[in-house]
Design a protein around this motif. Sequence first.
Motif, mmCIF file in Angstrom:
data_model
loop_
_atom_site.group_PDB
_atom_site.id
_atom_site.type_symbol
_atom_site.label_atom_id
_atom_site.label_comp_id
_atom_site.label_asym_id
_atom_site.label_seq_id
_atom_site.Cartn_x
_atom_site.Cartn_y
_atom_site.Cartn_z
ATOM 1 N N ALA A 61 1.144 -1.057 0.215
ATOM 2 C CA ALA A 61 0.260 0.093 -0.318
ATOM 3 C C ALA A 61 0.440 1.174 -0.608
ATOM 4 O O ALA A 61 0.303 2.732 0.419
ATOM 5 N N ILE A 62 2.279 1.401 -1.062
ATOM 6 C CA ILE A 62 3.223 2.366 -1.262
ATOM 7 C C ILE A 62 1.609 3.706 -1.172
ATOM 8 O O ILE A 62 2.217 4.939 -0.597
ATOM 9 N N ASP A 63 1.081 3.015 -2.309
ATOM 10 C CA ASP A 63 0.777 4.696 -2.947
ATOM 11 C C ASP A 63 -0.287 5.255 -1.482
ATOM 12 O O ASP A 63 -0.722 6.724 -1.866
ATOM 13 N N ARG A 64 -0.147 4.809 -0.373
ATOM 14 C CA ARG A 64 -0.855 5.953 0.738
ATOM 15 C C ARG A 64 -0.343 6.172 0.790
ATOM 16 O O ARG A 64 -0.399 7.576 1.997
ATOM 17 N N ILE A 65 1.362 6.228 0.679
ATOM 18 C CA ILE A 65 2.684 6.995 1.447
ATOM 19 C C ILE A 65 3.078 7.128 0.939
ATOM 20 O O ILE A 65 4.173 8.616 1.385
ATOM 21 N N LEU A 66 2.734 7.839 -0.752
ATOM 22 C CA LEU A 66 3.948 8.354 -1.230
ATOM 23 C C LEU A 66 4.080 9.662 -1.085
ATOM 24 O O LEU A 66 5.388 9.959 -1.463
ATOM 25 N N LEU A 67 2.841 10.586 -1.304
ATOM 26 C CA LEU A 67 3.680 12.052 -0.741
ATOM 27 C C LEU A 67 3.652 11.767 0.328
ATOM 28 O O LEU A 67 5.458 12.925 -0.243
ATOM 29 N N PRO A 68 3.617 11.991 1.165
ATOM 30 C CA PRO A 68 4.345 12.181 2.224
ATOM 31 C C PRO A 68 5.917 11.952 2.469
ATOM 32 O O PRO A 68 6.668 12.179 2.767
ATOM 33 N N TRP A 69 6.179 10.142 2.019
ATOM 34 C CA TRP A 69 7.328 9.693 1.795
ATOM 35 C C TRP A 69 8.134 10.404 0.582
ATOM 36 O O TRP A 69 9.073 10.817 1.032
ATOM 37 N N SER A 70 7.874 11.459 -0.110
ATOM 38 C CA SER A 70 8.526 11.904 -1.273
ATOM 39 C C SER A 70 9.030 13.068 -0.525
ATOM 40 O O SER A 70 10.110 13.610 -0.219
ATOM 41 N N ILE A 71 7.954 13.407 0.046
ATOM 42 C CA ILE A 71 7.959 14.817 1.104
ATOM 43 C C ILE A 71 9.069 15.052 1.908
ATOM 44 O O ILE A 71 10.479 15.835 2.097
ATOM 45 N N VAL A 72 9.254 14.042 2.312
ATOM 46 C CA VAL A 72 10.611 13.648 3.514
ATOM 47 C C VAL A 72 11.413 13.801 3.022
ATOM 48 O O VAL A 72 12.461 13.725 3.568
ATOM 49 N N THR A 73 11.866 12.683 2.485
ATOM 50 C CA THR A 73 13.071 12.580 1.931
ATOM 51 C C THR A 73 13.677 13.784 0.574
ATOM 52 O O THR A 73 14.838 13.920 0.663
#
Length: 377
Positions: A61-73
């Motif tokens: 279920a990476i699509d559910r966290i892709l946006l915040p994960w990208s921002i943090v990275t």
Amino acid sequence: MEAEQVLDPSKIYAHFPLVLSMINGKNRRERSLQHDGRKQIDYPHSTDGWIASIFMLEGRAIDRILLPWSIVTLNAIVCTIVAQTTVTSLDVANWDSTYGIILNFSLAFLLVFRLNKAADRFWQSRAMWGRIVAVSRYLVSTILVHTYHTPELRDRAVVWIGAFAVSTMHFLRRETSIPCDELAGFLSPDEIQKLQASLHPPLYATDQIRAALKDALNVTADTPLSLASAWSQQLYHMETSIDKLIEDVGGMEKIRSTPVPIAYVSHLRTFLLAYLLSLPYLWVSVWGWSTIPGVTLSAYALLGIEGASDECTVPFDKMRTNHLAMDSFCLSLLANIQQFVQQAADRELLLKQSKMGVGTEGGNSKGGMHGQVGTGR
């Protein structure tokens, strides 16, 4: 050739149209339900071993966290580049210690609570589906035994139990269309059209079951006293089972329409994101360029818990691999119903053969499993 004729269902069940209808529609039902439920049925399960569970992508279920994960990275990359290409440094040794003790503990508690609530909602939904299958099996077997005197009404009640399960699946998914193939051998296209046109299809199906059972076990002035008492008791128990079906549908409606309070989710996500965004500033002076992969992996570990919780909160979507395999549940139940109906027909054939003293040919039997309303051509 003679053996083939004996095993030919159209010969054996010539006077059992419900059995023949279900047998003829079996392949269509299986193809339709297996196709619609392929996301859950075909995807690796948690019991398939370490290799299958580790080397998977969609199920995470990476699509559910892709946006915040990208921002943090991205934030970690910018922070690290700036820190490594300038002489600016920040001493955060003491702050990191205090920060970790207080904020890490708070976030850990919030994440664990969030995951537990999501798991509880998932298993409540699974338990209610389990009860629907169990109660439906009980109802079908009871109806076949205790309403044999009215084959048409008996068959009508049986087919609508199968329709109840399938309509419940589509209702929980907010789907207004029910493919005719999913109920092939159970309902006719006209009956399926009426079912899906109703405001609440599962309740429509339970009304059809109640009406058929009421007529089948109707006590009149001409009904013998002993039989009237038995019919009343059986009707009461069947009505209780129908009530349980409605209860479980209502329970899953509650889960579908009542998400976790937004105040809790908002608080958790705000501080989780703030925590992850601050990590590179706390680590870069010690870790250097390793800060980027360190923050990325840490973010995935923590955001993954939130993502898994979000994924399982309302587990009724057919396009989500982690959601309930409702197509599989319906497929299993419809097969069980066919088995019960076929066994009842076999019992009646054997009884007639024993009375007639005949060997094997059951096609000459009269009555039983005939006159069923929806043959699902």
